[in-house]
Design an enzyme around this catalytic site. Structure first.
Site, PDB file in Angstrom:
ATOM      1  CG  PHE A 159      -9.832   7.378   5.143  1.00 14.86           C
ATOM      2  CD1 PHE A 159      -8.502   7.099   5.389  1.00 14.86           C
ATOM      3  CD2 PHE A 159     -10.179   8.699   4.889  1.00 14.86           C
ATOM      4  CE1 PHE A 159      -7.545   8.091   5.398  1.00 14.86           C
ATOM      5  CE2 PHE A 159      -9.230   9.716   4.890  1.00 14.86           C
ATOM      6  CZ  PHE A 159      -7.913   9.402   5.143  1.00 14.86           C
ATOM      7  CG  HIS A 211      -1.974   1.044   1.190  1.00  9.60           C
ATOM      8  ND1 HIS A 211      -2.828   1.212   0.111  1.00  9.60           N
ATOM      9  CD2 HIS A 211      -2.325   1.996   2.095  1.00  9.60           C
ATOM     10  CE1 HIS A 211      -3.657   2.220   0.360  1.00  9.60           C
ATOM     11  NE2 HIS A 211      -3.361   2.713   1.545  1.00  9.60           N
ATOM     12  CD  GLU A 264       1.859  -1.888   3.199  1.00  7.55           C
ATOM     13  OE1 GLU A 264       1.534  -2.686   2.295  1.00  7.55           O
ATOM     14  OE2 GLU A 264       1.966  -0.658   3.018  1.00  7.55           O
TER      15      GLU A 264
END
Length: 413
Positions: free
Chosen positions: A399, A303, A314
């Site tokens: 989100f 990501h 991450e």
């Protein structure tokens, strides 16, 4: 028993190019698609850079009336879908129509149209509102227009899962085919959110880079000096087919969907939990869905947004899932070159995974000049690398705590 699902067509418009070949060439060269904003007067904005499309001619895909009536995110989706269908050599006739569906996600939808029409009402009153405004704002209208244009009459949907929208679209489309509910799906994501409201909103959140004097160096995933992501725009679309359908028509196969995971953090509207345990669970779910072990993954398209929290968390999640194998994995963030395409990001990055498998090239992470000590994996810094790749994982997180992960593998009969 699940049916095998393969990818037979690719299409994209991105800040690196208005075709797959141009975009992939930019990735392999480590080229940045970030430059100064041209879509609006950004003089008073803290951030004045973005990943805009360059030299894109909408009239190649829609007529001049449609250019005025459709939001850019819809036009981008139409362009990428047309490319993908042509690349797949797929014509949807009467016999195939009801077994062919569309899922194209969008994080933002027609925000530019919304802002333009709000200004029209403010200046001239409600009678100045365009009758085409609402159909241009709705996020599902990209899928709607692609369905109308292509003649696909099967399942239709729109994933609106923030930055995971494109990934969820492809994963859900794959499951529709695997479950026998369709033979072909047109799937991906599209966004055109380089707008005053979007840039100002992310500035207010302190989420995007302000490196205005060095736009090509602004997107810096995993770098010590990263200061936020860079907004990008575009669309990525793939053609998915059941293996028997693809084989019957002699289609070229780019790869196979091996696994898909989708989880929720159930934690915060924007921030991941410590260690990004939701992302870790999602990667594990995709690996389980693929019937693989973590050691079977060769490459991760991260990501990798270039925000302080996301990159570190991450990295930690990858270490949790892969253990010692994390040290031998190649991990890179192509957002260092494209910027963050929001709802289109996962679809475009899925395409990069498929190209990496097909061509044996690891995409680089550019601008990784000063590695963050907390980000200590092999991020393929600066230059693409030749390596045989059999399996690739694509991570996307959004989100609302949404996590979505796809695993692709080299096709073998």
């Amino acid at each position: 028993m699940k049916r095998r699902v393969v990818i037979t067509g690719l299409g994209a418009v991105t800040p690196l190019g208005n075709s797959i070949s141009e975009t992939w060439e930019g990735i392999c060269r480590g080229k940045s698609g970030i430059a100064g904003i041209t879509k609006f007067d950004c003089t008073l904005f803290e951030t004045r850079i973005a990943g805009e499309l360059k030299g894109f001619d909408p009239t190649r895909y829609v007529n001049r009336k449609e250019v005025r009536r459709l939001d850019d995110f819809i036009i981008y989706a139409l362009a990428a879908s047309e490319m993908a269908l042509a690349d797949a050599g797929l014509t949807i006739g009467a016999a195939e129509a009801e077994r062919t569906g569309v899922i194209i996600g969008s994080a933002i939808g027609g925000l530019a149209t919304m802002e333009k029409e709000k200004e029209a009402i403010s200046l001239g009153g409600p009678r100045k509102m365009s009758p085409f405004a609402i159909p241009s704002v709705l996020a599902n209208l990209a899928a709607g227009h692609v369905s109308i244009r292509s003649g696909a009459k099967g399942p239709i949907n729109c994933s609106v899962t923030a930055c995971a929208s494109g990934t969820c679209s492809i994963g859900d489309a794959g499951r529709i085919i695997a479950g026998g509910h369709a033979d072909c799906m047109i799937a991906g994501g599209a966004d055109a959110a380089v707008t005053p409201m979007c840039v100002a909103g992310f500035n207010a959140m302190r989420a995007i880079s302000k490196r205005n004097d060095e736009p090509e160096k602004a997107s810096r995933p995993f770098d010590r000096d990263r200061d936020g992501f860079v907004i990008g725009e575009g669309s990525g679309v793939v053609i998915l087919e059941s293996l028997p359908h693809a084989m019957e028509r002699g289609a070229r196969i780019y790869g196979e969907i091996a696994g898909y995971g989708n989880t929720s953090d159930a934690f915060h509207m924007a921030a991941p939990p410590d260690g990004h345990e939701g992302a870790a669970r999602c990667m594990q779910a995709a690996i389980g869905d693929a019937g693989m072990t973590a050691a079977g993954i060769d490459y991760i398209n991260a990501h990798g947004t270039a925000t302080q929290m996301n990159d570190a968390f991450e990295t930690e999640a990858i270490k949790t899932v892969f253990g010692q194998h994390a040290r031998t994995l190649a991990v890179s963030s192509t957002k260092s070159m494209t910027g963050h395409l929001l709802g289109a990001a996962g679809a475009v990055e899925a395409i990069f995974c498929l190209k990496a498998i097909g061509e044996g090239v690891l995409p680089p992470t550019i601008n990784l000049d000063y590695p963050d000590p907390d980000c200590d994996l092999d991020y393929v810094p600066h230059r693409a690398r030749k390596r045989a790749i059999r399996t690739a994982m694509s991570n996307t997180f959004g989100f609302g705590g949404v996590n979505a992960v796809l695993i692709f593998k080299k096709f073998e009969e």
